[in-house]
Scaffold this motif. Structure first.
Motif, mmCIF file in Angstrom:
data_model
loop_
_atom_site.group_PDB
_atom_site.id
_atom_site.type_symbol
_atom_site.label_atom_id
_atom_site.label_comp_id
_atom_site.label_asym_id
_atom_site.label_seq_id
_atom_site.Cartn_x
_atom_site.Cartn_y
_atom_site.Cartn_z
ATOM 1 N N LEU A 9 19.887 52.775 17.481
ATOM 2 C CA LEU A 9 19.590 53.087 16.075
ATOM 3 C C LEU A 9 19.204 54.551 15.889
ATOM 4 O O LEU A 9 19.724 55.228 14.989
ATOM 5 N N ASP A 10 18.312 55.066 16.733
ATOM 6 C CA ASP A 10 17.871 56.458 16.572
ATOM 7 C C ASP A 10 19.040 57.425 16.745
ATOM 8 O O ASP A 10 19.137 58.434 16.035
ATOM 9 N N GLU A 11 19.904 57.138 17.708
ATOM 10 C CA GLU A 11 21.043 58.034 17.954
ATOM 11 C C GLU A 11 22.071 57.952 16.817
ATOM 12 O O GLU A 11 22.765 58.931 16.529
ATOM 13 N N LEU A 112 16.838 52.732 5.123
ATOM 14 C CA LEU A 112 17.155 52.126 6.426
ATOM 15 C C LEU A 112 15.917 52.110 7.328
ATOM 16 O O LEU A 112 15.606 51.086 7.951
ATOM 17 N N GLN A 113 15.202 53.220 7.365
ATOM 18 C CA GLN A 113 13.983 53.289 8.196
ATOM 19 C C GLN A 113 12.956 52.268 7.693
ATOM 20 O O GLN A 113 12.241 51.644 8.491
ATOM 21 N N ASP A 121 17.496 42.334 15.475
ATOM 22 C CA ASP A 121 18.236 42.338 14.206
ATOM 23 C C ASP A 121 19.679 42.819 14.360
ATOM 24 O O ASP A 121 20.524 42.518 13.522
ATOM 25 N N PHE A 122 19.932 43.603 15.403
ATOM 26 C CA PHE A 122 21.226 44.283 15.483
ATOM 27 C C PHE A 122 22.396 43.299 15.602
ATOM 28 O O PHE A 122 23.511 43.610 15.225
ATOM 29 N N LEU A 136 25.351 43.631 12.290
ATOM 30 C CA LEU A 136 24.629 44.751 11.676
ATOM 31 C C LEU A 136 24.793 46.027 12.494
ATOM 32 O O LEU A 136 24.977 47.114 11.927
ATOM 33 N N SER A 137 24.741 45.924 13.816
ATOM 34 C CA SER A 137 24.896 47.152 14.616
ATOM 35 C C SER A 137 26.299 47.728 14.461
ATOM 36 O O SER A 137 26.477 48.946 14.445
#
Lengths: 183, 183
Positions: A9-11, A112-113, A121-122, A136-137
């Motif tokens: 997620l961060d990337e 999103l954050q 969740d992904f 979701l991912s």
């Protein structure tokens, strides 16, 4: 073959955060010959591409993330109108579009954050109207790669304008061999 | 087909001026998974691409413009070493490379402006070691399109890292269909 990167997620946010400034640096203040020219009939100019990215911010990415979280596979996503920008951008300047895109992207990344997504969740599933079940991912990874596909298209549309001007060097310039798979 | 743009010095400089800030906005501070990954054996990462652009600033574009102006067709250009960056960038950070590229490009564009080229100069001829006779305007147009070809490549190299992560959406993402003509 190098190992491909798994979704992170961060990337993903690291890419999504940078796109508005990238397009701003590339396009703001450029002469119209670069910004308003396309690759021929029914193709997009740089101006059209920024408009398309705005439509995605308004109607697609976060809207679909919410459908996955709230409805799962039960409710298919609304289709993405790939031509909405042709009407919606009509009376705007490129500078307005760049500002709108930056603001909408900032708002969407804040939203999103705020979802505070966790690894579990992904894998949550939704239903794409044509592609079927997606996660979701996959949606969030696609948001980032969709930015990159339009950077790819943008560089090609601009390069096309100088197809004749480069003379024999066209043989060496890969972007001039690209057959438009990004449109 | 829309009419292609003819060479115009100011419009060429408008693109050349923007590339360092574009790459800076896209790449500075990105995680290594985006910056150091490539498309497999003997392909380039984002880091390698910025290094290659630096080599061009140091050894190619303005050097060739000067050869055209001073020697015409009598002296062929030196070949461009497409792999020099693999050694030269070795102990640098991406941030150093971005700074080096921005500085060198700024210096080269100042030198280009100082030549005070006139329309009559654009047709002056030089000799490319493989392509044969080329003109000054073709060289300068190629300098700009070479930037764009590497933006095109960069977006493709980055997108490739998420080829699996996007799942079924890969069918819709043009950049993932690009066959590497820009490497």
């Amino acid at each position: 073959m190098a190992t491909l990167t798994e979704f992170n997620l961060d990337e993903t946010i690291a890419v999504l955060t940078r796109t508005p400034a990238t397009l701003d640096a590339l396009l703001r203040g450029l002469p119209a010959s670069w910004v308003r020219s396309n690759e021929g009939r029914d193709t997009w100019s740089a101006f059209d591409i920024v408009g398309h990215l705005i439509v995605g911010e308004r109607t697609d990415w976060m809207a679909r993330a919410r459908i996955i979280l709230e409805n799962g596979e039960a409710r298919p996503f609304d289709p993405f109108d790939r031509f909405a920008q042709l009407k919606e951008s009509q009376n705007k300047s490129l500078e307005q579009l760049l500002d709108d895109f930056a603001r909408l992207r900032r708002e969407n990344l804040a939203a999103l954050q705020a979802l505070n997504l966790q690894a579990k969740d992904f894998g949550r599933r939704g239903r794409h109207p044509a592609l079927g079940v997606v996660t979701l991912s996959q949606l969030l990874a696609t948001w980032a790669v969709h930015d990159l596909t339009h950077v790819h298209q943008l560089s090609r549309v601009m390069a096309h304008q100088y197809r004749d001007a480069v003379g024999p060097w066209s043989a060496y310039l890969g972007v001039l061999q690209c057959n438009g798979h990004s449109s």
